[in-house]
Enzyme design. Structure first.
Site, PDB file in Angstrom:
ATOM      1  N   HIS B  34       0.809  -0.895   0.308  1.00 52.43           N
ATOM      2  CA  HIS B  34      -0.367  -0.119   0.554  1.00 52.43           C
ATOM      3  C   HIS B  34       0.398   1.278  -0.532  1.00 52.43           C
ATOM      4  CE1 HIS B  34      -3.980   1.804   1.117  1.00 52.43           C
ATOM      5  NE2 HIS B  34      -2.870   2.590   1.489  1.00 52.43           N
ATOM      6  N   HIS B  85     -10.720   1.849  -1.821  1.00 55.66           N
ATOM      7  CA  HIS B  85     -10.750   0.974  -0.015  1.00 55.66           C
ATOM      8  C   HIS B  85     -11.397   0.135  -0.289  1.00 55.66           C
ATOM      9  CE1 HIS B  85     -10.408   3.634   4.466  1.00 55.66           C
ATOM     10  NE2 HIS B  85      -9.158   3.009   3.915  1.00 55.66           N
TER      11      HIS B  85
END
Lengths: 271, 749
Positions: B34, B85
């Site tokens: 990430h 998300h």
């Protein structure tokens, strides 16, 4: 130029476009914070409580803001007869502060705003365009120039816009705004009334006619360009025409802000 | 924790000792996929065009920034960030989706911009036979999550899309983008200013008090979701109300910074919390930083140092300011905006200072709990990934196409398909008008148009797109998403100025998934290189995100899902148009050749296909059509315009007639030319347009289209009768518009 304060509460979110609309109507409009001093507050001629989610809608929308010191100042402004407009969350605050309908004249809470319903089912947040019309427009400084059969397209954006009005609260002398279809026919049923509001009421004016609490957003229908082209109203045709010409054109709801300004100017003449 | 034993060995070598517990958590965050893009960075760098003469700030900080327009001496720019998300939304849909919006808007605010809108791309599963109700539950709650954040924050939802596919059943996708407006002169950077070499600079943490929420969030999103990692604690909790107050205070702060020319660095706290923000802001300026964790405003006592350092508590920013300015910043948030009165222990706190020595130091209860050469944390980590290609069918050979049922029946039922119905049942929850700038609303046209600059007639338009072609042809999936976004901004009267991407794929350690990722990147890159609107330049990609490890519990990846945002400029918003036709005496012209390529299309399930070929993107044809349609709209020769994409021409024509609400004003008489195959003409999803023009201008416009070398034919005329009549070589039929409207709005409540 008359001065108007848009009161920013923690969690307000429509203060900028509301101040802008007031500016289009000819006000010198400021955004003032909830912590404003009493002396500064009373320098203004008119007040708007904008939309938003003050204090996160804790307890009920508007309930906490209604207890702030600035609301005490606002009640004094009401006693002086100054024009006060509450939009969406501002409408909820005015109801929680007892500023509308204020039949008893002592700022007691008389009506409430509850969660949107469609029949017996919770309906959640609604973003949509509606139409409103004024009933007994002559009893309010906001609508005294408006014919009762005039239909205004105006958007709603709220989750708690259902007026709850106890039987003993008699609005028969107050100006109210009611949801209608595009032709002006009143109905308290979905989809004409998008939230299950009692009597299809979208807004209530106080008994004196100087405080108006309205769930839909007039600042989002103050310019012609803000009107969607699909709506069933001649305002959409007006927008198509206006797009071809330079300049900003007035939308249906700027009239509310202009009425506030006229009231201030007339009040000044009387004084 | 997701660090491998190899990672830990590497850390020990770099440090020359065993890391402390706190240090381990910092590396776990910062070396996660990430934060580090370790699998994808080299591919992205190799292919994607990121430069352009109008790029004010390219990839590298929290948002990309593109120049938009000059007005009254200011160079207005649009800042944009685009994030996913996905895993948080699958586990806790309301919080996951809400904090997705919360995170992406912070990226834009921290550049000094004011957010003017957000968009969302939602990919949900399909609840087959009602056996997986969780799929519908997630879909419903994700929508609430987006509205729970954007509405209170006071930013309009400017559009988006919702797609359904069974590969998302155990891994939904929630992609969000935020756009902000700012003057180029007012850009605030996310690094410590150079002057900190000689002047003392403080580190101030602003916002919600730190708690344990979102601890381990970055590494959580960098692994596959399985029973063990369904880590609810790793999902953050949103508070848009508090964010609104912080943003209002930030606006005030920006005014003072600008007026007094105070040098600052500002960064939002997202993945990795304090440790990530403070190390990156210092390292990017060539400095070190010392943070005293005891100075952090916490929501509860007894938090361990690694939690304070790495939790992903929402609604926080980190600002680096000259020491002399510190007290004023603290007072602004704590006294003038009364933040500690609004939320327990919220506010601004002085938590550390910038050092010339490039070391990252954390202090807890008087002890040094981390001391790391700062370049090790923020250094490039790379992971070698290999592609396992699979055969992709392409080519122009006409394929045998046999429908299972009659054309009329398909046409009658087509608009009720989940891919085609009005998505108003979703977007009615989203405020689309706050700020008062919206001119063309979501659903009215292919893209929204707003006028974000007061007194300026330049409009901003934006579209967010993806498709379901990825399992057939991952390259086409990327290229087609870009091409569709460009057509959408052109259809309302704009031209594209920049692109962002969010690349949602499976586990990169699996060659098949990594191949799909690389193909998607190539498709996006080719489309951007070919379809730019500035002569000799690619359409620049100014921001982006990669989301990997999106797969089911059994390990099959979601279908490759690159999501593209195209930002466009409408030189004069008065020339913008919608898709709805309202006048009789108009003809509708079909622009763009149709090909029998039905792989991954909406009509696909009605057809027996020998071989699935995805609708190819033919860049030359696209480019010529884009240019000429753009010009026709600028010349105000077109009354309505709609692109052809998912669902094909039939969907385009129905929507042009029905408008957003299914309130048709005119009907259509469609005539399919004898040399056109009806099925291919009506349902091919190759890129194209339909323009509605006054009959009187038909010849003139066809002439311009032929000269521009685009395939164009008059396909329909408008009628007073509210029905769609269709005639083709083999027959004809008529469908009342009320039938089509009922199908189109069948999901709306």
């Amino acid at each position: 130029m008359p001065r108007l304060a848009v009161i920013q509460f923690p969690g307000s979110n429509c203060e900028y476009e509301t101040a802008r609309a007031a500016g289009y109507a000819g006000f010198d409009a400021d955004i003032v914070r909830w912590t404003i001093s009493e002396a500064d507050f009373h320098q203004y001629d008119a007040y708007v409580l904008p939309g938003g989610f003050s204090y996160q809608d804790r307890i009920r929308s508007g309930a906490i803001s209604a207890k702030l010191p600035v609301i005490q100042f606002l009640k004094e402004a009401d006693n002086l007869g100054k024009p006060i407009l509450g939009i969406c969350n501002g409408c909820q605050i005015l109801a929680e502060a007892g500023l509308i309908p204020n039949l008893g004249g002592t700022h007691q809470v008389e009506v409430a705003l509850a969660r949107n319903m469609r029949g017996d089912t919770p309906h959640g947040f609604v973003c949509d365009w509606t139409y409103i019309r004024f009933v007994r427009p002559e009893n309010s400084l906001f609508s005294s120039f408006i014919d009762t059969d005039m239909v205004f397209p105006i958007p709603v954006n709220h989750g708690e816009g259902r007026f709850v009005i106890p039987p003993q609260v008699d609005l028969s002398q107050c100006t109210v705004a009611v949801y209608t279809d595009e032709f002006g026919t009143v109905s308290d049923k979905y989809p004409v009334t998008p939230n299950g509001s009692a009597q299809g009421i979208a807004g209530i004016c106080n008994h004196k006619g100087n405080v108006f609490a309205l769930m839909p957003h007039p600042e989002r229908a103050s310019l012609l360009r803000q009107i969607p082209l699909w709506i069933g109203s001649y305002w959409a045709e007006e927008k198509r025409r206006a797009l071809k010409v330079p300049g900003d054109f007035e939308g249906p709801c700027l009239t509310l802000f202009k009425a506030m300004k006229s009231a201030v100017l007339m009040g000044a003449q009387h004084a | 924790m997701k660090l491998s034993s190899n990672d830990i060995a590497q850390i020990e070598t770099l440090l020359g000792r065993k890391p402390t517990q706190v240090e381990l958590y910092i590396f776990d965050t910062m070396w996660s996929e990430h934060c580090s893009y370790k699998s994808t960075k080299s591919t992205l760098k190799k292919y994607l065009p990121t430069k352009g003469s109008e790029v004010a700030l390219g990839i590298g900080e929290d948002s990309g920034i593109i120049r938009f327009t000059k007005h009254q001496g200011k160079q207005y720019c649009i800042a944009i960030s685009h994030e996913s998300h996905n895993h948080p939304s699958q586990v806790l849909p309301v919080e996951g989706a809400a904090t997705g919006v919360g995170g992406v808007v912070r990226d834009v605010y921290c550049m000094g911009a004011d957010v003017v809108g957000v968009l969302n791309s939602l990919h949900f599963g399909i609840n087959h036979d009602g056996k997986q109700p969780i799929v519908d539950e997630i879909a419903k709650r994700v929508v609430h999550g987006v509205s729970d954040y954007a509405n209170p924050l006071g930013v309009p939802v400017l559009g988006g899309e919702t797609l359904y596919h069974e590969s998302y059943n155990e891994n939904c996708l929630v992609n969000v983008a935020a756009l902000g407006l700012l003057d180029e002169a007012d850009i605030i950077h996310s690094f410590v200013p150079k002057i900190a070499k000689t002047e003392p600079f403080d580190v101030i943490l602003i916002g919600k008090s730190t708690d344990a929420t979102g601890f381990g969030g970055a590494s959580f999103s960098s692994a596959t979701l399985d029973a063990q990692t369904q880590n609810i604690g790793a999902v953050q909790v949103h508070d848009p109300f508090l964010k609104r107050v912080i943003v209002e205070a930030l606006k005030e702060l920006f005014i003072r910074i600008k007026d007094r020319k105070i040098p600052v660095g500002l960064k939002d706290l997202g993945a990795g919390g304090i440790s990530c923000a403070t190390s990156e802001i210092a390292a990017a300026g060539g400095f070190g930083v010392t943070v005293d964790l005891d100075k952090v405003n916490v929501a509860l006592e007894g938090l361990s140092p690694e939690v304070i350092a790495c939790s992903e508590t929402q609604e926080r920013f980190c600002i680096v300011v000259p020491k002399a300015f510190t007290q004023e910043v603290l007072d602004l948030f704590n006294l003038e905006f009364e933040m500690p009165k609004l939320y327990h222990n919220a506010g601004a706190a002085l938590i550390g200072h910038i050092t010339n020595e490039p070391t990252y130091t954390l202090i807890h209860q008087g002890n040094v709990v981390a001391t790391i050469p700062i370049n090790i944390i923020t250094t490039d980590v790379a992971a070698e990934r290999t592609e396992t290609p699979r055969p992709i069918f392409r080519g122009d050979l006409p394929l045998p196409v046999v429908p299972f049922t009659t054309l009329q029946k398909i046409c009658e039922e087509f608009m009720a398909k989940q891919a085609n119905v009005s998505k108003r049942y979703i977007y009615r929850y989203f405020d689309n008008a706050v700020r008062g700038d919206t001119v063309i609303y979501p659903g009215e046209a292919d893209a929204v148009v707003l006028t974000p600059i007061e007194g300026c007639d330049v409009g901003l338009t934006v579209s967010m797109d993806s498709n379901l072609y990825g399992h057939i042809d991952p390259y086409v999936s990327g290229a087609s998403a870009v091409a569709e976004g460009i057509r959408n901004v052109i259809s309302v009267g704009g031209h594209p100025i920049a692109v962002t991407d969010c690349l949602n794929y499976g586990n990169p350690e699996k060659g098949e998934a990594f191949f799909e990722f690389v193909e998607g990147v190539k498709g996006i890159a080719d489309a951007c290189n070919q379809l730019g609107f500035i002569e000799g330049e690619a359409l620049p990609i100014i921001s982006g995100n990669v989301s990997l490890y999106n797969e089911s519990k059994k390990g099959s990846a979601v279908i490759p899902s690159p999501v593209i945002v195209v930002i466009g400029k409408v030189d004069n918003y008065r020339k913008s148009i919608t898709m709805q036709i309202v006048n009789t005496d108009h003809v509708l012209i079909l622009i763009g050749k149709r090909y029998p390529e039905f792989g991954g299309t909406v009509i696909g399930t009605h057809l027996k296909l020998e071989r699935a070929v995805a609708p190819q993107v033919r860049f030359d044809e696209e480019k010529r059509a884009n240019q000429v349609v753009f010009q026709l709209i600028q010349d105000q020769l077109v009354s309505a315009c709609h692109d052809i994409s998912g669902g094909g021409l039939w969907t385009t024509l129905c929507e042009m007639s029905l408008g957003e609400r299914g309130l048709a004003k005119v009907g259509l008489k469609i005539t399919i030319p004898n040399d056109h195959a009806p099925l291919t003409t009506l349902f091919s999803e190759n890129g194209g347009y339909v323009v509605a023009v006054p009959k009187a201008n038909e010849a003139l416009i066809l002439e311009r289209l032929y000269r521009a070398q685009v395939e164009a034919v008059t396909i329909a005329e408008t009628t007073q009768d509210l029905s769609v009549k269709l005639s083709h070589a083999q027959g004809n039929f008529s469908i009342p518009l009320t039938t089509l409207a009922a199908a189109y709005t069948s999901k709306c409540e």
